[in-house]
Write an enzyme that holds these catalytic residues in place. Structure first.
Site: not given
Ligand code: UD1
Length: 417
Positions: A23, A92, A121, A303, A325, A396
């Site tokens: 990220n 995304r 989202r 996460d 979230v 991923r």
């Protein structure tokens, strides 16, 4: 398609190196679009999402070389500022190119990301922020078409969205004058992005707090930058260790990025030690139930919620987990129940009653972190084999997770079907 087979019941023991943060790497790669000279990133993880971003940027005309864990990127003026649906829908984070493209080229056409397993989202917060900087935005055939020379402005986000904060910050570095982003997300990955942009010549202050200030500049140059360690990967390995009553050390980690998480591990009865870039967690006397709520940073990371839930399925007592979230992020619960867990869902709350044992079962990965939680549950199962399908989700975000778990003594393998 690959599947992962896990035979559990063995405590994981040993140490494992944490890779660079996915990220952080993805927005850093998008940020390289702003540079008018080469950007070199070190400690880039070899992950499917990174390859997707590489493909997207290369398609726009960026020159990218990726060898070892070093990526060299060059975005010359011939960049085509367009991100097609076929690439954006798979990831995304592709939407992160919108801000830098608009900032540098004054126009961008980026596909809307569409739905995703963990909720709708939307991207409204991104778009409102760019509009506040003076962009004219229209939605055309599923694409966001944004245009205009940007001007600094004060703007407060409706919610501290990580991606929106990054997109607006990347646009603002080339806007004329001063931008203030209020209610900004405070994640360490945002600070990492600001650090790289500043090294390229940007003038950003306050990243890591809820008020980010950006003074626009005329141009940005190149730089070399080391991606921060992946706090979610570190947390996942630590949880796998504690959940199997083992003793795992993560190396090249940053404990400062996991404040609430490490506290919760301790509350669950784990011994946690931090020494420089090493975090060790061990559970010798069983695991206790704990309650936690996911929140934007510095709260408990969403996460890590699914992996923590897996660990708590065998804790002593009842744990209550509240997910604030994302709207639909308990996808792993039904699969964990198939392995013997006792979980009730009530809206955004999960009640996890600890059971004596889990057993292996065929399960289906639904998203990246849910699949990590199924791996942990498989490692915890005292009998039977867990076969996890749709493992592309796990690739991923985790680099060859099975090989690294084997290094900790796990009985896990990847097989081709
Ligand atoms: C990033 C992370 C992801 C993490 C998430 C929350 C990356 C590549 N991904 O995702 O792993 O789970 O932060 O920590 O960094 N929202 C809106 N409108 C918007 C934007 C977001 O309503 O315009 C909502 C989302 O639907 C979600 C919440 O805000 O419910 C948080 O999303 P956001 O912080 O934007 O997450 P991402 O940046 O997509």
């Amino acid at each position: 398609m690959d599947k992962i087979l896990v035979r559990g019941g063995k405590p994981l023991v040993g140490s494992v190196h944490v890779r660079g943060a996915k990220n952080a790497a993805l927005p850093l790669m998008a940020g390289a679009l702003l540079a008018e000279a080469p950007v070199v990133l070190h400690n880039v993880p070899c992950l499917h999402d990174v390859f997707s971003m590489d493909k997207l940027l290369t398609g726009m005309g960026m020159r990218i070389e990726f060898t070892g864990r070093t990526m060299t990127m060059e975005a010359e003026d011939g960049i085509v500022p367009e991100a097609p649906y076929d690439l954006v829908r798979t990831m995304r984070a592709s939407f992160f190119v919108l801000g830098p493209l608009l900032g540098r080229f004054g126009k961008a056409k980026v596909s809307l990301p569409g739905g995703c397993a963990i909720g709708t989202r939307p991207v409204d917060i991104h778009l409102k922020g760019l509009e506040a900087l003076g962009a004219s935005i229209r939605i055309e055939d599923g694409y966001v078409v944004a245009e205009g020379r940007l001007k600094g402005a004060s703007h407060t986000l409706d919610f501290p969205s990580v991606g929106a904060t990054e997109n607006i910050m990347m646009a603002a570095v080339r806007a004329e004058g001063l931008t203030r982003i209020g209610n900004a997300a405070r994640e360490p990955e945002i600070e990492d992005l600001a650090r790289m942009l500043n090294a390229m010549g940007a003038q950003i202050s306050g990243a890591g707090t809820d008020l980010i200030t950006v003074v626009g500049v005329e141009a940005l140059g190149g730089t070399e930058h080391v991606v921060i360690p992946d706090r979610i990967e570190a947390g996942t390995f630590l949880l796998a260790g504690v959940a199997t009553h083992g003793d795992v050390t993560v190396v090249n980690a940053n404990a400062e990025h996991l404040p609430v998480f490490l506290e919760k591990l301790r509350e669950a009865g784990a011994e946690v030690e931090v020494q420089g870039g090493r975090i060790r967690a061990a559970a010798r006397n069983g695991i206790q139930a704990v309650d936690f709520v996911t929140l934007p940073y510095p709260g408990f990371a969403t996460d890590l919620q699914a992996q923590m839930m897996a660990m708590l399925t065998r804790a002593k007592g009842v744990s209550k987990i509240k997910e604030t979230v994302f709207e639909n992020r308990f996808m792993q619960a039904a699969e964990l129940v198939r392995m013997g867990a006792d979980i009730d869902l009530e809206g955004n709350t999960a009640i996890v009653r600890g059971v004596e044992q889990l057993s292996g079962a065929p399960v289906m990965a639904s998203d990246l972190r849910a699949s990590a939680s199924l791996v942990i549950a498989g490692l915890m199962a005292d009998r039977g084999e867990t076969a996890i399908r749709r493992v592309y989700h796990i690739d991923r975000g985790y680099e060859r997770i099975e090989e690294r778990l084997v290094g900790l003594g796990a009985d896990i393998e990847r097989v081709r079907e």
